[in-house]
Motif scaffolding. Structure first.
Motif, PDB file in Angstrom:
ATOM      1  N   ASP A   1       0.807  -1.221   0.000  1.00  0.00           N
ATOM      2  CA  ASP A   1       0.000   0.000   0.000  1.00  0.00           C
ATOM      3  C   ASP A   1       0.840   1.269   0.000  1.00  0.00           C
ATOM      4  OD1 ASP A   1      -2.263  -1.571   0.065  1.00  0.00           O
ATOM      5  OD2 ASP A   1      -2.365  -1.586   2.259  1.00  0.00           O
ATOM      6  N   LEU A   2       2.135   1.135   0.106  1.00  0.00           N
ATOM      7  CA  LEU A   2       2.994   2.319   0.114  1.00  0.00           C
ATOM      8  C   LEU A   2       3.116   2.907  -1.291  1.00  0.00           C
ATOM      9  CD1 LEU A   2       5.874   1.056   2.448  1.00  0.00           C
ATOM     10  CD2 LEU A   2       3.905   2.464   3.078  1.00  0.00           C
ATOM     11  N   THR A   3       3.736   4.079  -1.371  1.00  0.00           N
ATOM     12  CA  THR A   3       3.961   4.744  -2.661  1.00  0.00           C
ATOM     13  C   THR A   3       5.291   4.269  -3.236  1.00  0.00           C
ATOM     14  OG1 THR A   3       2.754   6.690  -1.885  1.00  0.00           O
ATOM     15  CG2 THR A   3       4.166   6.959  -3.820  1.00  0.00           C
ATOM     16  N   PHE A   4       5.250   3.810  -4.502  1.00  0.00           N
ATOM     17  CA  PHE A   4       6.434   3.242  -5.142  1.00  0.00           C
ATOM     18  C   PHE A   4       6.884   4.122  -6.300  1.00  0.00           C
ATOM     19  CE2 PHE A   4       4.607  -0.307  -2.943  1.00  0.00           C
ATOM     20  CZ  PHE A   4       5.682  -1.095  -2.572  1.00  0.00           C
ATOM     21  N   LEU A   5       8.198   4.123  -6.521  1.00  0.00           N
ATOM     22  CA  LEU A   5       8.797   4.824  -7.649  1.00  0.00           C
ATOM     23  C   LEU A   5       8.959   3.825  -8.789  1.00  0.00           C
ATOM     24  CD1 LEU A   5      10.112   7.483  -8.681  1.00  0.00           C
ATOM     25  CD2 LEU A   5      12.286   6.580  -7.851  1.00  0.00           C
ATOM     26  N   LYS A   6       8.352   4.121  -9.930  1.00  0.00           N
ATOM     27  CA  LYS A   6       8.352   3.193 -11.052  1.00  0.00           C
ATOM     28  C   LYS A   6       9.451   3.499 -12.059  1.00  0.00           C
ATOM     29  CE  LYS A   6       5.313   1.186 -14.571  1.00  0.00           C
ATOM     30  NZ  LYS A   6       3.960   1.221 -15.185  1.00  0.00           N
ATOM     31  N   GLU A   7       9.767   4.770 -12.285  1.00  0.00           N
ATOM     32  CA  GLU A   7      10.716   5.134 -13.338  1.00  0.00           C
ATOM     33  C   GLU A   7      11.451   6.396 -12.933  1.00  0.00           C
ATOM     34  OE1 GLU A   7      10.538   6.725 -17.959  1.00  0.00           O
ATOM     35  OE2 GLU A   7       8.832   5.627 -17.133  1.00  0.00           O
ATOM     36  N   LEU A   8      12.725   6.451 -13.320  1.00  0.00           N
ATOM     37  CA  LEU A   8      13.550   7.619 -13.016  1.00  0.00           C
ATOM     38  C   LEU A   8      14.465   7.875 -14.210  1.00  0.00           C
ATOM     39  CD1 LEU A   8      14.495   9.749 -10.900  1.00  0.00           C
ATOM     40  CD2 LEU A   8      16.212   8.086 -10.181  1.00  0.00           C
ATOM     41  N   SER A   9      14.506   9.155 -14.690  1.00  0.00           N
ATOM     42  CA  SER A   9      15.341   9.541 -15.827  1.00  0.00           C
ATOM     43  C   SER A   9      16.268  10.670 -15.408  1.00  0.00           C
ATOM     44  CB  SER A   9      14.481   9.998 -17.020  1.00  0.00           C
ATOM     45  OG  SER A   9      13.668   8.928 -17.477  1.00  0.00           O
ATOM     46  N   VAL A  10      17.536  10.558 -15.823  1.00  0.00           N
ATOM     47  CA  VAL A  10      18.546  11.577 -15.520  1.00  0.00           C
ATOM     48  C   VAL A  10      19.098  12.062 -16.865  1.00  0.00           C
ATOM     49  CG1 VAL A  10      20.662  12.106 -14.277  1.00  0.00           C
ATOM     50  CG2 VAL A  10      19.101  10.366 -13.382  1.00  0.00           C
ATOM     51  N   ARG A  11      19.261  13.411 -16.990  1.00  0.00           N
ATOM     52  CA  ARG A  11      19.693  13.998 -18.251  1.00  0.00           C
ATOM     53  C   ARG A  11      20.952  14.828 -18.039  1.00  0.00           C
ATOM     54  NH1 ARG A  11      16.105  18.498 -21.278  1.00  0.00           N
ATOM     55  NH2 ARG A  11      17.012  19.699 -19.570  1.00  0.00           N
ATOM     56  N   SER A  12      21.840  14.804 -19.050  1.00  0.00           N
ATOM     57  CA  SER A  12      23.060  15.614 -19.017  1.00  0.00           C
ATOM     58  C   SER A  12      23.366  16.081 -20.435  1.00  0.00           C
ATOM     59  CB  SER A  12      24.232  14.801 -18.459  1.00  0.00           C
ATOM     60  OG  SER A  12      25.407  15.581 -18.498  1.00  0.00           O
ATOM     61  N   THR A  13      24.159  17.167 -20.545  1.00  0.00           N
ATOM     62  CA  THR A  13      24.494  17.734 -21.854  1.00  0.00           C
ATOM     63  C   THR A  13      25.977  17.549 -22.134  1.00  0.00           C
ATOM     64  OG1 THR A  13      24.860  19.915 -20.858  1.00  0.00           O
ATOM     65  CG2 THR A  13      22.655  19.434 -21.733  1.00  0.00           C
ATOM     66  N   PHE A  14      26.306  17.418 -23.430  1.00  0.00           N
ATOM     67  CA  PHE A  14      27.701  17.311 -23.827  1.00  0.00           C
ATOM     68  C   PHE A  14      28.426  18.642 -23.707  1.00  0.00           C
ATOM     69  CE2 PHE A  14      26.072  13.586 -26.153  1.00  0.00           C
ATOM     70  CZ  PHE A  14      26.997  12.642 -25.737  1.00  0.00           C
ATOM     71  N   SER A  15      27.714  19.724 -24.056  1.00  0.00           N
ATOM     72  CA  SER A  15      28.361  21.037 -24.131  1.00  0.00           C
ATOM     73  C   SER A  15      28.724  21.565 -22.751  1.00  0.00           C
ATOM     74  CB  SER A  15      27.434  22.039 -24.830  1.00  0.00           C
ATOM     75  OG  SER A  15      26.186  22.119 -24.135  1.00  0.00           O
ATOM     76  N   ASN A  16      27.846  21.370 -21.771  1.00  0.00           N
ATOM     77  CA  ASN A  16      28.099  21.920 -20.444  1.00  0.00           C
ATOM     78  C   ASN A  16      29.159  21.131 -19.690  1.00  0.00           C
ATOM     79  OD1 ASN A  16      26.193  23.847 -20.955  1.00  0.00           O
ATOM     80  ND2 ASN A  16      24.527  22.709 -19.952  1.00  0.00           N
ATOM     81  N   SER A  17      29.053  19.800 -19.724  1.00  0.00           N
ATOM     82  CA  SER A  17      29.965  18.996 -18.911  1.00  0.00           C
ATOM     83  C   SER A  17      30.231  17.673 -19.615  1.00  0.00           C
ATOM     84  CB  SER A  17      29.358  18.757 -17.516  1.00  0.00           C
ATOM     85  OG  SER A  17      30.196  17.939 -16.751  1.00  0.00           O
ATOM     86  N   LEU A  18      31.465  17.492 -20.096  1.00  0.00           N
ATOM     87  CA  LEU A  18      31.826  16.220 -20.710  1.00  0.00           C
ATOM     88  C   LEU A  18      32.033  15.135 -19.664  1.00  0.00           C
ATOM     89  CD1 LEU A  18      34.390  17.450 -23.403  1.00  0.00           C
ATOM     90  CD2 LEU A  18      32.016  16.712 -23.771  1.00  0.00           C
ATOM     91  N   SER A  19      32.430  15.536 -18.449  1.00  0.00           N
ATOM     92  CA  SER A  19      32.639  14.545 -17.396  1.00  0.00           C
ATOM     93  C   SER A  19      31.327  13.899 -16.981  1.00  0.00           C
ATOM     94  CB  SER A  19      33.305  15.196 -16.180  1.00  0.00           C
ATOM     95  OG  SER A  19      32.465  16.229 -15.656  1.00  0.00           O
ATOM     96  N   ALA A  20      30.216  14.676 -17.009  1.00  0.00           N
ATOM     97  CA  ALA A  20      28.913  14.103 -16.646  1.00  0.00           C
ATOM     98  C   ALA A  20      28.473  13.064 -17.664  1.00  0.00           C
ATOM     99  CB  ALA A  20      27.874  15.210 -16.543  1.00  0.00           C
ATOM    100  N   ALA A  21      28.704  13.348 -18.958  1.00  0.00           N
ATOM    101  CA  ALA A  21      28.341  12.383 -19.988  1.00  0.00           C
ATOM    102  C   ALA A  21      29.168  11.114 -19.862  1.00  0.00           C
ATOM    103  CB  ALA A  21      28.518  12.998 -21.368  1.00  0.00           C
ATOM    104  N   SER A  22      30.471  11.281 -19.598  1.00  0.00           N
ATOM    105  CA  SER A  22      31.311  10.097 -19.411  1.00  0.00           C
ATOM    106  C   SER A  22      30.916   9.337 -18.154  1.00  0.00           C
ATOM    107  CB  SER A  22      32.783  10.509 -19.352  1.00  0.00           C
ATOM    108  OG  SER A  22      33.007  11.360 -18.234  1.00  0.00           O
ATOM    109  N   ASN A  23      30.454  10.067 -17.133  1.00  0.00           N
ATOM    110  CA  ASN A  23      29.985   9.422 -15.906  1.00  0.00           C
ATOM    111  C   ASN A  23      28.768   8.544 -16.178  1.00  0.00           C
ATOM    112  OD1 ASN A  23      29.701   8.758 -13.204  1.00  0.00           O
ATOM    113  ND2 ASN A  23      28.415  10.544 -12.785  1.00  0.00           N
TER     114      ASN A  23
END
Length: 602
Positions: A160-182
């Motif tokens: 009966d609890l609240t469940f998380l079904k889907e999660l999306s994370v977004r990053s850009t190439f132009s702002n941070s290349l390290s985030a994309a590689s991460n």
């Protein structure tokens, strides 16, 4: 004096005629109308077995309800970290980056500016995609309503609890290349941790029904019973390897030429079989175990040791001659090899039966009682034994103990069908029923005779039933099931009798139509005429039936029957000759017609 001399041979003749008649009427003395057929005997025995099965099932249910066993403990829900002190203190976590903790098998994701841990078991799948200047990492989680390999009750203690079904994370190439590689690094690590976790869980499920066996007591004597040059099923590796089987104090040990070992204890063997090479290409020893053992990281209950006695594959391109000396010698050598191997296996199993701590009794399949069927995917020869029904040659092997079977039901039993199916219902209702499909219809009577001799109840029907729903309904309310008649619903006679009476009553009520008063006289005359005709016919038919019954009861000799058949043939031939003469006369034109036709031509 002459009359007395003539009377003596007349009496002798009558005695001889009576003897001949008795000798010729032997069949009629044995085959009487009151004789009970084998089908009637089977039905009478089956009715007794039906009562016994219901009573025995009720007693078994009462014993199970009285014995309240310990419930199986549910596995605890997955927890990423048991206390806050175990939470990692990495620089990437403070910067709200994706972090994978291999030690605790946890993925830490940023949710609304907070680093939130998720155990790897809660992640259903993960995907990575690139769209323009953005990189997306999409994570799907397990939640109530999503199909799982395990039961949802154990996995979700609080649905009966609240469940998380889907999660999306977004990053850009132009702002941070390290985030994309991460993203790419995290995606690979999550896949790797998920694969190792699922492999470990699958191994745990395989080990659930495995019971730890006692150690094998080695007999150091050199006179131990032993068989060499054998193969084992299932395989110990990717290829089959020869080995030897040796009997010890409390079990058997199979050792390959590479040194791999498999131990089978005598007290863990439920059924043992010895199948000679008659009609087969192998001779084997088969063991059905009570508890599974681990072979190649998988649990198995059916172990088999065998050797080949002939060529499994034959070269059809080579020319064969019946009188070829080499072929005759090869056939004789194969017969000698079969006899030698059968004797070696037979002596080995007799020695095992005579060991002091061995309680094994090897059963030999009865090939004469075998019938073809499809227990798995291919058609095989199923052979009964003293206590089992087996097929040991083909893989996977099929071995069912008759003591575990409560009922057998035949499906699709109709005259126009070539095959029928056989369903084996076990005494343990939670166990899935076994099905043997596509059994030839000509084997039905022999299978019934075998089951009847084994005191097994069987029923038959024309439809295929949904046994998963039937067994689920029985397990939910077994007491109510047997209170309503138990397995009697499978008997076709129980429903047919009640329905037949209703239909007859309904047809009589529908066919009755009252007549008018004006037609009374006419109806009375018709009834009088019909009654007279009916009485005449009934008297004639009654006299004929009485004479025929007397003739049948007296019993005619074979000579009389042949004479009647000969006379009937003569009458038929004479009738056919008369018909032919009539047809010929009709085809011949009359002379007047011929004259008229000739005048017209002139």
């Amino acid at each position: 004096l002459g009359d007395e001399d003539e009377a003596v041979p007349m009496e002798v003749q009558t005695e001889e005629l009576l003897k001949d008649r008795k000798a010729k009427s032997i069949i009629l003395d044995k085959k009487t109308r009151s004789e009970i057929t084998s089908e009637d005997k089977r039905k009478e025995h089956q009715t007794q077995l039906a009562k016994h099965i219901n009573e025995e099932a009720k007693k078994r249910l009462l014993e199970q309800s009285s014995k309240v066993g310990a419930k199986k403990q549910k596995p605890p829900p997955p927890v990423a970290y048991k206390n806050p002190a175990a939470f990692p203190k990495e620089h990437d976590i403070h910067n709200l980056k994706i972090y994978v903790d291999r030690k605790y098998e946890t993925v830490i994701l940023p949710v609304c500016g907070v680093a939130t841990p998720f155990h790897i078991s809660t992640i259903k799948n993960i995907s990575r995609s690139e769209e323009g200047d953005y990189v997306y990492l999409r994570v799907n989680f397990f939640c109530p309503g999503v199909s799982l390999a395990r039961t949802e009750e154990s996995y979700y203690p609080n649905p009966d609890l609240t469940f998380l079904k889907e999660l999306s994370v977004r990053s850009t190439f132009s702002n941070s290349l390290s985030a994309a590689s991460n993203f790419g690094t995290a995606y690979g690590i999550i896949k790797e941790v998920q694969k190792s976790f699922r492999a470990r869980e699958a191994e745990k499920r395989e080990m659930e029904g495995v019971v730890e066996q006692a150690a094998l007591q080695i007999n150091t004597s050199r006179s131990n019973p032993r068989l060499k040059d054998l193969y084992m099923r299932p395989l110990l590796g990717s290829r089959r390897i020869q080995g030897s089987v040796e009997a010890h104090v409390n079990g058997l040990r199979y050792t390959t030429i590479k040194g791999d070992r498999v131990d089978i204890l005598y007290n863990n063997v439920k059924n043992a079989f010895f199948q000679p090479s008659k009609g087969e290409m192998i001779v084997l020893l088969h063991f059905s175990l009570k508890n599974s053992i681990i072979i190649g990281k998988k649990k198995h209950k059916e172990i088999q040791f065998y050797t080949e006695v002939g060529e499994v594959m034959t070269d059809l391109g080579r020319s064969h001659n019946m009188r070829d000396r080499d072929d005759l010698l090869a056939e004789q050598a194969e017969r000698d090899l079969r006899q030698k191997l059968d004797n070696a296996f037979d002596n080995f199993r007799k020695k095992i039966e005579n060991l002091p701590q061995s309680h094994l009794v090897f059963e030999v399949p009865f090939r004469e009682l075998g019938f073809h069927g499809v227990p798995y995917r291919s058609t095989v020869l199923l052979q009964p034994t003293t206590n089992c029904l087996v097929n040991l040659t083909d893989q996977p092997p099929f071995a069912v103990s008759l003591d575990e079977i409560e009922l057998i039901h035949f499906e699709r039993v109709q005259f126009h069908m070539k095959n029928f199916d056989m369903v084996l219902v076990f005494k343990d209702y939670k166990k899935k029923v076994a099905m043997i499909n596509a059994i030839p219809m000509n084997a039905l009577d022999s299978v019934k005779d075998w089951l009847n001799s084994c005191d097994l109840k069987y029923t038959e029907g024309i439809q295929s039933l949904n046994w998963s729903k039937i067994m689920k309904t029985i397990c939910e309310d077994p007491e109510g099931f047997f209170a309503n008649g138990g397995w009697s619903f499978l008997d076709p006679d129980s429903d047919v009798e009640g329905g037949g009476n209703d239909s007859e009553d309904g047809s009589d009520s529908e066919d009755y139509i009252p007549s008018d008063d004006n037609d009374d006289d006419h109806d009375a005359e018709e009834e009088h005429d019909s009654d007279e005709d009916y009485t005449d016919l009934s008297e004639y038919s009654g006299s004929e039936s009485y004479e025929e019954s007397e003739e049948e009861e007296s019993g005619k000799d074979w000579d009389d029957l042949e004479e009647e058949a000969r006379m009937a043939d003569k009458e038929r031939d004479g009738f056919s000759d008369i018909e032919d003469d009539r047809r010929k006369k009709k085809k011949r034109p009359s002379p007047s017609k011929k004259v008229s036709s000739s005048k017209r031509r002139r």
